[in-house]
Design a protein around this motif. Structure first.
Motif, PDB file in Angstrom:
ATOM      1  N   SER A 100      22.292  42.969  28.269  1.00 15.81           N
ATOM      2  CA  SER A 100      22.091  44.414  28.317  1.00 15.81           C
ATOM      3  C   SER A 100      22.741  44.915  29.607  1.00 15.81           C
ATOM      4  N   ALA A 101      22.901  46.220  29.701  1.00 18.74           N
ATOM      5  CA  ALA A 101      23.565  46.810  30.866  1.00 18.74           C
ATOM      6  C   ALA A 101      22.806  46.477  32.153  1.00 18.74           C
ATOM      7  N   ALA A 102      23.560  46.274  33.237  1.00 16.84           N
ATOM      8  CA  ALA A 102      22.957  45.975  34.533  1.00 16.84           C
ATOM      9  C   ALA A 102      23.839  46.530  35.645  1.00 16.84           C
ATOM     10  N   ALA A 103      23.214  46.983  36.716  1.00 14.66           N
ATOM     11  CA  ALA A 103      23.952  47.537  37.851  1.00 14.66           C
ATOM     12  C   ALA A 103      24.535  46.448  38.737  1.00 14.66           C
ATOM     13  N   SER A 104      23.949  45.233  38.680  1.00 16.00           N
ATOM     14  CA  SER A 104      24.432  44.164  39.548  1.00 16.00           C
ATOM     15  C   SER A 104      24.096  42.803  38.960  1.00 16.00           C
ATOM     16  N   VAL A 105      24.790  41.800  39.493  1.00 17.82           N
ATOM     17  CA  VAL A 105      24.539  40.394  39.142  1.00 17.82           C
ATOM     18  C   VAL A 105      24.492  39.636  40.464  1.00 17.82           C
ATOM     19  N   THR A 152      28.413  46.708  31.400  1.00 24.26           N
ATOM     20  CA  THR A 152      27.960  46.715  30.018  1.00 24.26           C
ATOM     21  C   THR A 152      27.575  45.321  29.532  1.00 24.26           C
ATOM     22  N   SER A 153      26.815  45.293  28.463  1.00 25.60           N
ATOM     23  CA  SER A 153      26.471  44.039  27.795  1.00 25.60           C
ATOM     24  C   SER A 153      27.755  43.291  27.440  1.00 25.60           C
ATOM     25  N   GLY A 154      27.756  41.975  27.611  1.00 27.51           N
ATOM     26  CA  GLY A 154      28.936  41.167  27.327  1.00 27.51           C
ATOM     27  C   GLY A 154      29.777  40.873  28.558  1.00 27.51           C
ATOM     28  N   SER A 155      29.534  41.573  29.659  1.00 24.67           N
ATOM     29  CA  SER A 155      30.246  41.281  30.910  1.00 24.67           C
ATOM     30  C   SER A 155      29.818  39.899  31.392  1.00 24.67           C
ATOM     31  N   THR A 156      30.785  39.119  31.884  1.00 24.86           N
ATOM     32  CA  THR A 156      30.531  37.731  32.279  1.00 24.86           C
ATOM     33  C   THR A 156      30.916  37.513  33.736  1.00 24.86           C
ATOM     34  N   PHE A 157      30.072  36.762  34.446  1.00 22.40           N
ATOM     35  CA  PHE A 157      30.257  36.471  35.863  1.00 22.40           C
ATOM     36  C   PHE A 157      30.011  34.974  36.059  1.00 22.40           C
ATOM     37  N   THR A 158      31.009  34.253  36.574  1.00 19.45           N
ATOM     38  CA  THR A 158      30.884  32.799  36.759  1.00 19.45           C
ATOM     39  C   THR A 158      31.243  32.433  38.187  1.00 19.45           C
ATOM     40  N   THR A 162      25.030  32.270  51.411  1.00 14.72           N
ATOM     41  CA  THR A 162      24.039  31.623  50.541  1.00 14.72           C
ATOM     42  C   THR A 162      23.716  32.464  49.314  1.00 14.72           C
ATOM     43  N   SER A 163      24.192  33.718  49.287  1.00 18.67           N
ATOM     44  CA  SER A 163      24.009  34.554  48.099  1.00 18.67           C
ATOM     45  C   SER A 163      25.166  35.535  47.972  1.00 18.67           C
ATOM     46  N   ILE A 164      25.510  35.842  46.733  1.00 17.37           N
ATOM     47  CA  ILE A 164      26.593  36.777  46.420  1.00 17.37           C
ATOM     48  C   ILE A 164      26.067  37.751  45.379  1.00 17.37           C
ATOM     49  N   GLN A 165      26.236  39.041  45.646  1.00  9.17           N
ATOM     50  CA  GLN A 165      25.845  40.076  44.690  1.00  9.17           C
ATOM     51  C   GLN A 165      27.094  40.846  44.281  1.00  9.17           C
ATOM     52  N   VAL A 166      27.300  40.981  42.965  1.00 10.91           N
ATOM     53  CA  VAL A 166      28.415  41.750  42.411  1.00 10.91           C
ATOM     54  C   VAL A 166      27.831  43.040  41.846  1.00 10.91           C
ATOM     55  N   LEU A 167      28.394  44.180  42.242  1.00 12.29           N
ATOM     56  CA  LEU A 167      27.879  45.478  41.818  1.00 12.29           C
ATOM     57  C   LEU A 167      28.995  46.371  41.302  1.00 12.29           C
ATOM     58  N   ALA A 168      28.651  47.243  40.372  1.00  8.82           N
ATOM     59  CA  ALA A 168      29.525  48.370  40.057  1.00  8.82           C
ATOM     60  C   ALA A 168      29.187  49.405  41.113  1.00  8.82           C
ATOM     61  N   VAL A 175      31.359  43.541  46.188  1.00 11.03           N
ATOM     62  CA  VAL A 175      30.590  42.329  46.496  1.00 11.03           C
ATOM     63  C   VAL A 175      29.885  42.529  47.828  1.00 11.03           C
ATOM     64  N   ARG A 176      28.659  42.049  47.881  1.00  4.82           N
ATOM     65  CA  ARG A 176      27.932  41.930  49.149  1.00  4.82           C
ATOM     66  C   ARG A 176      27.430  40.499  49.242  1.00  4.82           C
ATOM     67  N   VAL A 177      27.459  39.946  50.435  1.00  6.09           N
ATOM     68  CA  VAL A 177      26.980  38.580  50.636  1.00  6.09           C
ATOM     69  C   VAL A 177      25.744  38.594  51.519  1.00  6.09           C
ATOM     70  N   ASN A 178      24.845  37.676  51.221  1.00  4.76           N
ATOM     71  CA  ASN A 178      23.605  37.515  51.998  1.00  4.76           C
ATOM     72  C   ASN A 178      22.855  38.834  52.185  1.00  4.76           C
ATOM     73  N   SER A 179      22.915  39.706  51.185  1.00  5.54           N
ATOM     74  CA  SER A 179      22.215  41.007  51.206  1.00  5.54           C
ATOM     75  C   SER A 179      22.650  41.903  52.361  1.00  5.54           C
ATOM     76  N   ASP A 180      23.851  41.690  52.898  1.00  8.51           N
ATOM     77  CA  ASP A 180      24.350  42.475  54.019  1.00  8.51           C
ATOM     78  C   ASP A 180      25.005  43.756  53.512  1.00  8.51           C
ATOM     79  N   SER A 181      24.377  44.894  53.779  1.00  7.79           N
ATOM     80  CA  SER A 181      24.956  46.182  53.399  1.00  7.79           C
ATOM     81  C   SER A 181      25.315  47.012  54.636  1.00  7.79           C
TER      82      SER A 181
END
Length: 164
Positions: free
Chosen positions: A15-20, A151-157, A139-145, A49-55
């Motif tokens: 389903s739709a999501a703002a981030s992964v 949209t549903s079907g978007s893939t992140f590897t 230690t963490s990576i966040q991908v955001l629009a 992209v943001r890493v380690n929750s750094d904004s």
């Protein structure tokens, strides 16, 4: 030939999501590779992209883009994000494919570099050098629009590169 890309995690949106997010990333690899195939629910936007929750303003980038009829370069500093794309942005019509390489992500004595290549058949292509000005291991990576939703079907590897 030995296999050097080791899959760490894959997320395909149901389903739709703002981030992964990819969390608890092991420091046992030399580098990381993030491959996305994403589309938005509406409009067009940059994938970031943001890493380690750094904004905070700890990122900078140099962007080279082309549309088939023009070329653009840009530079940003003290940014709050890294870019996966610019002119090759994500939209609601075509899947955008981006590949990002995180070099020396677990080294605790250097800043972290991410090289990104993005493309969208209807808008353009990009080559982007991003820098995260921190010596912390990623230690963490966040991908955001940037201001939309994937949209549903978007893939992140996420892949880890094993030492040879």
């Amino acid at each position: 030939m030995p296999t050097t890309y080791e899959p760490i995690a894959t997320t395909t949106l149901g389903s739709a999501a703002a981030s992964v997010s990819f969390t608890s990333i092991s420091g046992s690899y030399t580098d990381l590779v993030l491959i996305t195939s994403a589309k938005l629910t509406s409009g067009s936007d940059d994938a970031i992209v943001r890493v380690n929750s750094d904004s905070a303003g700890n990122y900078s980038q140099t962007i080279l883009s082309g549309t088939g009829s023009s070329a653009v370069s840009a530079r940003g500093s003290n940014a709050t994000k890294m870019f996966l794309d610019s002119y090759g942005w994500v939209d609601s019509t075509n899947f955008n494919v981006s590949i990002a390489h995180f070099m020396n992500y677990s080294n605790t004595t250097t800043y972290k570099t991410m090289l990104a290549r993005g493309n969208n058949a209807s808008s353009g292509v990009d080559a982007i050098v991003n820098l995260w000005r921190s010596t912390s291991a990623i230690t963490s990576i966040q991908v955001l629009a940037n201001s939309s939703t994937f949209t549903s079907g978007s893939t992140f590897t996420l892949y880890g590169i094993k030492a040879a």
